[in-house]
Design a protein around this motif. Structure first.
Motif, PDB file in Angstrom:
ATOM      1  N   GLY A   1      -5.551   9.488 -12.500  1.00  0.00           N
ATOM      2  CA  GLY A   1      -5.062   8.103 -11.893  1.00  0.00           C
ATOM      3  C   GLY A   1      -4.709   8.183 -10.521  1.00  0.00           C
ATOM      4  O   GLY A   1      -5.204   7.394  -9.800  1.00  0.00           O
ATOM      5  N   VAL A   2      -3.852   9.240 -10.183  1.00  0.00           N
ATOM      6  CA  VAL A   2      -3.392   9.254  -8.613  1.00  0.00           C
ATOM      7  C   VAL A   2      -4.384   9.502  -7.768  1.00  0.00           C
ATOM      8  O   VAL A   2      -4.714   8.882  -6.677  1.00  0.00           O
ATOM      9  CB  VAL A   2      -2.241  10.269  -8.456  1.00  0.00           C
ATOM     10  N   ILE A   3      -5.498  10.628  -7.970  1.00  0.00           N
ATOM     11  CA  ILE A   3      -6.515  11.014  -6.987  1.00  0.00           C
ATOM     12  C   ILE A   3      -7.398   9.566  -6.833  1.00  0.00           C
ATOM     13  O   ILE A   3      -7.952   9.112  -5.801  1.00  0.00           O
ATOM     14  CB  ILE A   3      -7.157  11.962  -7.740  1.00  0.00           C
ATOM     15  N   GLY A   4      -7.686   8.959  -8.210  1.00  0.00           N
ATOM     16  CA  GLY A   4      -8.666   7.812  -8.131  1.00  0.00           C
ATOM     17  C   GLY A   4      -8.161   6.711  -7.176  1.00  0.00           C
ATOM     18  O   GLY A   4      -8.921   6.262  -6.449  1.00  0.00           O
ATOM     19  N   ALA A   5      -6.967   6.256  -7.403  1.00  0.00           N
ATOM     20  CA  ALA A   5      -6.192   5.195  -6.690  1.00  0.00           C
ATOM     21  C   ALA A   5      -6.163   5.520  -5.256  1.00  0.00           C
ATOM     22  O   ALA A   5      -6.452   4.725  -4.536  1.00  0.00           O
ATOM     23  CB  ALA A   5      -4.815   4.985  -7.129  1.00  0.00           C
TER      24      ALA A   5
ATOM     25  N   LEU B   1       0.848  -1.314   0.289  1.00  0.00           N
ATOM     26  CA  LEU B   1      -0.014   0.202  -0.179  1.00  0.00           C
ATOM     27  C   LEU B   1       0.830   1.221  -0.017  1.00  0.00           C
ATOM     28  O   LEU B   1       0.452   2.386   0.306  1.00  0.00           O
ATOM     29  CB  LEU B   1      -0.855   0.044   1.275  1.00  0.00           C
ATOM     30  N   GLY B   2       1.898   1.253  -0.581  1.00  0.00           N
ATOM     31  CA  GLY B   2       2.885   2.491  -0.596  1.00  0.00           C
ATOM     32  C   GLY B   2       2.195   3.265  -1.729  1.00  0.00           C
ATOM     33  O   GLY B   2       1.224   3.346  -2.099  1.00  0.00           O
ATOM     34  N   ASP B   3       3.402   4.166  -2.281  1.00  0.00           N
ATOM     35  CA  ASP B   3       3.071   4.997  -3.416  1.00  0.00           C
ATOM     36  C   ASP B   3       3.078   4.321  -4.824  1.00  0.00           C
ATOM     37  O   ASP B   3       2.476   5.012  -5.711  1.00  0.00           O
ATOM     38  CB  ASP B   3       4.264   6.107  -3.278  1.00  0.00           C
ATOM     39  N   ALA B   4       3.889   3.003  -4.712  1.00  0.00           N
ATOM     40  CA  ALA B   4       3.947   2.626  -6.203  1.00  0.00           C
ATOM     41  C   ALA B   4       2.771   2.163  -6.936  1.00  0.00           C
ATOM     42  O   ALA B   4       2.747   2.660  -8.108  1.00  0.00           O
ATOM     43  CB  ALA B   4       4.764   1.485  -5.766  1.00  0.00           C
ATOM     44  N   PRO B   5       1.616   1.676  -6.250  1.00  0.00           N
ATOM     45  CA  PRO B   5       0.688   1.518  -6.971  1.00  0.00           C
ATOM     46  C   PRO B   5      -0.098   2.532  -7.616  1.00  0.00           C
ATOM     47  O   PRO B   5      -0.572   2.709  -8.651  1.00  0.00           O
ATOM     48  CB  PRO B   5      -0.358   0.636  -6.060  1.00  0.00           C
ATOM     49  N   GLN B   6      -0.264   3.720  -6.848  1.00  0.00           N
ATOM     50  CA  GLN B   6      -0.887   5.075  -7.091  1.00  0.00           C
ATOM     51  C   GLN B   6      -0.083   5.569  -8.553  1.00  0.00           C
ATOM     52  O   GLN B   6      -0.843   5.913  -9.451  1.00  0.00           O
ATOM     53  CB  GLN B   6      -1.096   5.850  -6.075  1.00  0.00           C
ATOM     54  N   VAL B   7       0.932   5.729  -8.193  1.00  0.00           N
ATOM     55  CA  VAL B   7       2.010   6.183  -9.417  1.00  0.00           C
ATOM     56  C   VAL B   7       1.974   5.317 -10.590  1.00  0.00           C
ATOM     57  O   VAL B   7       1.718   5.980 -11.678  1.00  0.00           O
ATOM     58  CB  VAL B   7       3.471   6.292  -9.110  1.00  0.00           C
ATOM     59  N   LEU B   8       1.865   4.215 -10.413  1.00  0.00           N
ATOM     60  CA  LEU B   8       1.812   3.152 -11.758  1.00  0.00           C
ATOM     61  C   LEU B   8       0.464   3.377 -12.217  1.00  0.00           C
ATOM     62  O   LEU B   8       0.238   3.091 -13.322  1.00  0.00           O
ATOM     63  CB  LEU B   8       1.876   1.601 -11.042  1.00  0.00           C
ATOM     64  N   ILE B   9      -0.753   3.602 -11.475  1.00  0.00           N
ATOM     65  CA  ILE B   9      -2.155   3.663 -12.207  1.00  0.00           C
ATOM     66  C   ILE B   9      -2.043   4.941 -13.046  1.00  0.00           C
ATOM     67  O   ILE B   9      -2.605   5.077 -14.073  1.00  0.00           O
ATOM     68  CB  ILE B   9      -3.209   3.623 -11.175  1.00  0.00           C
ATOM     69  N   GLY B  10      -1.456   6.031 -12.321  1.00  0.00           N
ATOM     70  CA  GLY B  10      -1.337   7.320 -13.063  1.00  0.00           C
ATOM     71  C   GLY B  10      -0.623   7.204 -14.454  1.00  0.00           C
ATOM     72  O   GLY B  10      -0.999   7.688 -15.584  1.00  0.00           O
ATOM     73  N   PHE B  11       0.490   6.556 -14.340  1.00  0.00           N
ATOM     74  CA  PHE B  11       1.428   6.309 -15.615  1.00  0.00           C
ATOM     75  C   PHE B  11       0.690   5.395 -16.406  1.00  0.00           C
ATOM     76  O   PHE B  11       0.749   5.751 -17.705  1.00  0.00           O
ATOM     77  CB  PHE B  11       2.801   5.287 -14.935  1.00  0.00           C
ATOM     78  N   MET B  12       0.143   4.253 -16.042  1.00  0.00           N
ATOM     79  CA  MET B  12      -0.556   3.607 -17.109  1.00  0.00           C
ATOM     80  C   MET B  12      -1.590   4.304 -17.825  1.00  0.00           C
ATOM     81  O   MET B  12      -1.846   4.035 -18.983  1.00  0.00           O
ATOM     82  CB  MET B  12      -1.223   2.211 -16.387  1.00  0.00           C
TER      83      MET B  12
END
Lengths: 246, 254
Positions: B192-196, B119-130
């Motif tokens: 992406g980031v806000i949604g995640a 649950l760190g920053d990685a999943p959110q950044v990854l969603i925004g990136f994708m």
């Protein structure tokens, strides 16, 4: 633009499955489920009444939301697209509205509609309606002036003009808008189910995160991706056929 | 009044009139404060929250993650677009992926990323990136497609190296398209980031809205929603303004 080849989608699916299998071998069975295992699990789940009920719940909400998004988007787009001033006024506003993270508006939707089907539908339609409106509006604006002048010369009534000139000429762009609206409505509906809902695929995803149940997560994601990609590809093919006519 | 001025006036009215109506509705009690506080109250609340500084950590967290997603997707997207443009078979293979990519519910992958990355920053950044990267790739491809053959031929006549051609001819020529891609990347990274964060996370603006929502804390929730609206619309309008200027200078029109 290079034309896509008939074998490309098949090769792409194979490539993605290989990548998936590779990721599974790298990350291990604790983090990911293998492709074959996921497909088998999904196929088995599809036969259970419980899973079918979740699909039916999502499907109902999605269909109603899509109808609202398409009808509303067409209406707004046609109304604005008929006037140059209205288009110029509305276009930046609609584009700005499209850039808003709509998930931030979810609490408002829930407070307005209450928990249940109507909130899911409203949230889905909220996602889909703007792209349909934008594409319909610009489709009306992009119609060759000669067609509109001919309509004026023939003294067509407004209804006739919309029915026999505007809609057919704008149809390819409208289909593009519907394609965008379709996928965004699906995303919106599933997102709406992730919070404040007791049924549907979004609810399944949310409970599966809590249980760290990768198999369910991957099966539901696979189902959503396969459904979205299939319908979108079909709409894209229809759109290309329409465009090749002109 | 000139035509552009009149358009701007109508646009201002299209925003201001509904807000005033909402304000009137809230004050008259037609809209219950439990459903929605008046816009003026939201604004006051937002100013207080910003002045108190208690949301600063969340705001910084979200901005940092959006920036990470935005920068990585812009760089990777343009680089991948340039490479894919050179290799025709790869492009043909990926074309169906690009055309259906935005039909895929990317958020659907978020639960998976949480399980894989924690649950760190990685999943959110990854969603925004994708969400962002494919828009950049497609815009880059369109931009490179728009470079006239005569320019690339001229480069060959002058025996320019691949890097020289890219830096002096193709990239400058494709700049307006690249900027459109970058503009998309900014909007998508933010979404992406806000949604995640909203779906599941431990910090950030999306998380704070979710937290306030779960606690029925309208006094915090609505000001924060207003903040997100202001930032996303402001960002979009600024980038859109530059986009138009860039295109106008190029003489490409719209």
């Amino acid at each position: 633009m290079s034309r896509s080849l008939p074998w490309a989608p098949v090769a792409l699916i194979v490539l993605l499955l290989v990548l998936w299998q590779g990721a599974f071998l790298l990350a291990g069975p604790d983090a990911l489920a293998a492709p074959l295992q996921t497909i088998a699990y999904l196929a088995q789940q599809l036969t259970t009444p419980e899973f079918q009920q979740h699909i039916a719940a999502t499907g109902t909400a999605f269909l109603i939301a899509l109808l609202i998004a398409i009808a509303g988007g067409l209406l707004i787009g046609l109304m604005l697209g008929l006037s140059r001033t209205a288009t110029e006024v509305a276009e930046p506003l609609l584009l700005a509205g499209n850039s808003i993270p709509k998930i931030a508006l979810y609490p408002i939707v829930l407070l307005l509609f209450g928990i249940g089907l109507s909130a899911k539908v409203a949230f889905g339609a909220l996602h889909g309606i703007i792209p349909v409106a934008i594409f319909t509006m610009s489709a009306c604006r992009n119609i060759a002036p000669v067609l509109l002048k001919s309509a004026a010369v023939m003294r067509l009534s407004r209804a006739d003009r919309i029915r026999s000139i505007l809609l057919p000429a704008a149809l390819p762009d409208i289909v593009t808008g519907v394609r965008m609206g379709f996928s965004l409505t699906l995303i919106g509906t599933v997102l709406g189910e992730m919070f404040g809902s007791q049924s549907g695929l979004g609810y399944l995803l949310m409970t599966a995160i809590g249980l760290q149940n990768t198999q369910v997560i991957m099966a539901v994601t696979l189902l959503l991706v396969a459904f979205a990609a299939t319908v979108s590809t079909a709409l894209l093919a229809y759109e290309r056929r329409l465009r090749s006519r002109y | 009044m000139t035509r552009p001025q009149r358009i701007a006036l109508y646009q201002a009215l299209a925003v201001i009139v509904p807000v005033l109506l909402l304000e009137a509705g809230c004050r008259a009690g037609i809209v219950k404060p439990l459903t929605m506080p008046a816009p003026s109250a939201m604004t006051v609340g937002l100013v207080q929250i910003l002045a108190s500084g208690r949301m600063n950590a969340a705001i910084l967290k979200t901005l940092a993650n959006v920036a990470a997603a935005f920068v990585s997707s812009a760089i990777v997207g343009i680089a991948m677009g340039a490479v894919i443009h050179r290799i025709a078979p790869v492009r043909r293979l990926l074309e169906p992926l690009f055309s259906t990519y935005y039909a895929v519910p990317i958020y659907g992958f978020y639960p998976l990323f949480i399980v894989v990355f924690g649950l760190g920053d990685a999943p959110q950044v990854l969603i925004g990136f994708m969400l962002a990267v494919v828009g950049v790739i497609v815009s880059t491809l369109n931009g490179l497609d728009s470079v006239p053959r005569v320019l690339t031929k001229t480069a060959r006549v002058w025996r320019m190296s691949g890097v020289q051609t890219a830096l002096q001819i193709t990239l400058p020529y494709a700049a307006p398209h690249l900027f459109t891609g970058v503009k998309l990347a900014a909007a998508y990274s933010f979404i992406g980031v806000i949604g995640a964060e909203f779906i599941m996370s431990q910090s950030g603006l999306g998380y704070e809205i979710r937290f306030a929502f779960d606690n029925l804390d309208n006094g915090v929730m609505y000001p924060l929603i207003l903040l997100i609206l202001i930032v996303s619309v402001g960002l979009n309008m600024t980038l859109d303004h530059w986009d138009r200027r860039l295109r106008a200078r190029r003489g490409a029109g719209r």
